[in-house]
Enzyme design. Sequence first.
Site, mmCIF file in Angstrom:
data_model
loop_
_atom_site.group_PDB
_atom_site.id
_atom_site.type_symbol
_atom_site.label_atom_id
_atom_site.label_comp_id
_atom_site.label_asym_id
_atom_site.label_seq_id
_atom_site.Cartn_x
_atom_site.Cartn_y
_atom_site.Cartn_z
ATOM 1 N N GLY A 42 -9.665 8.128 1.199
ATOM 2 C CA GLY A 42 -9.148 9.484 1.057
ATOM 3 C C GLY A 42 -10.181 10.509 0.637
ATOM 4 O O GLY A 42 -10.123 11.680 1.051
ATOM 5 N N THR B 150 -1.961 3.266 4.156
ATOM 6 C CA THR B 150 -1.025 4.391 4.061
ATOM 7 C C THR B 150 -0.161 4.475 5.312
ATOM 8 O O THR B 150 -0.643 4.191 6.407
ATOM 9 C CB THR B 150 -1.859 5.690 3.979
ATOM 10 N N SER C 258 0.812 -1.221 0.000
ATOM 11 C CA SER C 258 0.000 0.000 0.000
ATOM 12 C C SER C 258 0.837 1.258 0.000
ATOM 13 O O SER C 258 0.305 2.362 0.062
ATOM 14 C CB SER C 258 -0.883 -0.008 1.256
ATOM 15 N N THR D 237 1.798 6.938 0.237
ATOM 16 C CA THR D 237 0.886 5.834 -0.094
ATOM 17 C C THR D 237 0.890 5.520 -1.582
ATOM 18 O O THR D 237 1.252 6.380 -2.402
ATOM 19 C CB THR D 237 -0.554 6.233 0.315
ATOM 20 N N THR E 143 -5.577 7.822 7.479
ATOM 21 C CA THR E 143 -5.546 6.659 6.601
ATOM 22 C C THR E 143 -6.982 6.228 6.333
ATOM 23 O O THR E 143 -7.881 6.538 7.102
ATOM 24 C CB THR E 143 -4.725 5.503 7.238
ATOM 25 N N GLY E 144 -7.174 5.527 5.234
ATOM 26 C CA GLY E 144 -8.528 5.119 4.884
ATOM 27 C C GLY E 144 -9.016 5.816 3.634
ATOM 28 O O GLY E 144 -8.212 6.309 2.839
ATOM 29 N N ARG F 62 -6.345 9.145 -10.194
ATOM 30 C CA ARG F 62 -7.004 9.433 -8.916
ATOM 31 C C ARG F 62 -5.956 9.827 -7.867
ATOM 32 O O ARG F 62 -4.917 9.207 -7.728
ATOM 33 C CB ARG F 62 -7.779 8.202 -8.447
ATOM 34 N N VAL F 63 -6.260 10.877 -7.132
ATOM 35 C CA VAL F 63 -5.395 11.317 -6.039
ATOM 36 C C VAL F 63 -6.224 11.279 -4.767
ATOM 37 O O VAL F 63 -7.349 11.785 -4.735
ATOM 38 C CB VAL F 63 -4.858 12.742 -6.311
ATOM 39 N N GLY F 64 -5.679 10.676 -3.735
ATOM 40 C CA GLY F 64 -6.396 10.601 -2.465
ATOM 41 C C GLY F 64 -6.032 11.750 -1.541
ATOM 42 O O GLY F 64 -5.560 12.802 -1.982
ATOM 43 N N ASP F 65 -6.246 11.522 -0.277
ATOM 44 C CA ASP F 65 -5.970 12.561 0.725
ATOM 45 C C ASP F 65 -4.485 12.664 1.076
ATOM 46 O O ASP F 65 -4.032 13.721 1.531
ATOM 47 C CB ASP F 65 -6.725 12.230 2.022
#
Length: 325
Positions: A242, A188, A85, A206, A239-240, A216-219
């Site tokens: 995003g 993450t 991850s 991450t 984490t989780g 795609r971009v997460g948090d």
Amino acid sequence: MNTRRKFLKKSALLSATGGAIALNTKAFASSGFAKPADLPIVISTWNHGIPANEEAWKVLSKGGKAIDAVEAGVKVPEADLNVRSVGYGGFPDRDGRVTLDACIMDHRQQCGSVACIEHIMHPISVARLVMDDTPHVMLVGEGALEFALEKGFKKTNLLTPETLKAWQKMQPEFKEKRNIINNENHDTIGMVAMDKDGNLSGACTTSGAANKMHGRVGDSPIIGAGLFVDNEVGAATATGLGEEMIKQAGSAMVVELMRHGADPEEACKEVVNRIVKANNGKKDFQVGFIALRKDGLYGGYSLVSGFNYAVYDKKGNRMVDCPHS
Ligand code: ASP
């Protein structure tokens, strides 16, 4: 206990109604958190936090800076091909491409970030150089890669045969779960530390949601969502799922709640509760936060069970199970 702490305790920021934190505007003027006697300290998400903390501790215990410690710390899971991850060995997106997100922030609120970067094993170090050597905060995709190569980073094939095999095997499950991040397909590393001088820094890195859409971009690379540091108050990381952290400016909100007197666990819980509320009570995904307050108090909270974090201070390096809703 200093006057401000007494005041905050007395003013009982957790209201009786639904656990929502009633903000106390009088407490808004920040600081006043006593510097803890026992420094340094580092906390980081999930089991891979243990070896990451070890590395961070090498820096911190020699009197090094929190910013150097968090960078060194999160590089451990970035280079570990068994961590599916983060970094090398991370799960690819749905097109089979490994794209990485990372950010870093120091006690001066300087920060750097890269998103959707490919072929680079240590995105956190690229983020550090965005912070140190550019007038910008964030570089993405091709631009981030070009910058990394200019700075001497080497291109690496991040998709190991083992990860590819595991990703192919998981395809039916990805379809069934509509790529929602649950307890099995994310992890993450977010790390926050306070050095011997009482300065806070954080890092977050991450490969993001396994099987995400390309681009795609997460948090995790978003300052305020995946990570936030305010040297007067504290630091938090997430984490989780995003998307949910971004919608709530999650990590910044945790720090803001601590500014208003919440302890780290209460602050993390409040933001998790806001996420649940925004999802009409649905709990079929995972989000979790950890936070370290300026006075050395730390805590975390997650939506569903299974989240844990590693703490390293003078008492040693250990895992803490996180309370959940
Ligand atoms: N927060 C990350 C993201 O949404 C996933 C994770 O925590 O593993 O990209």
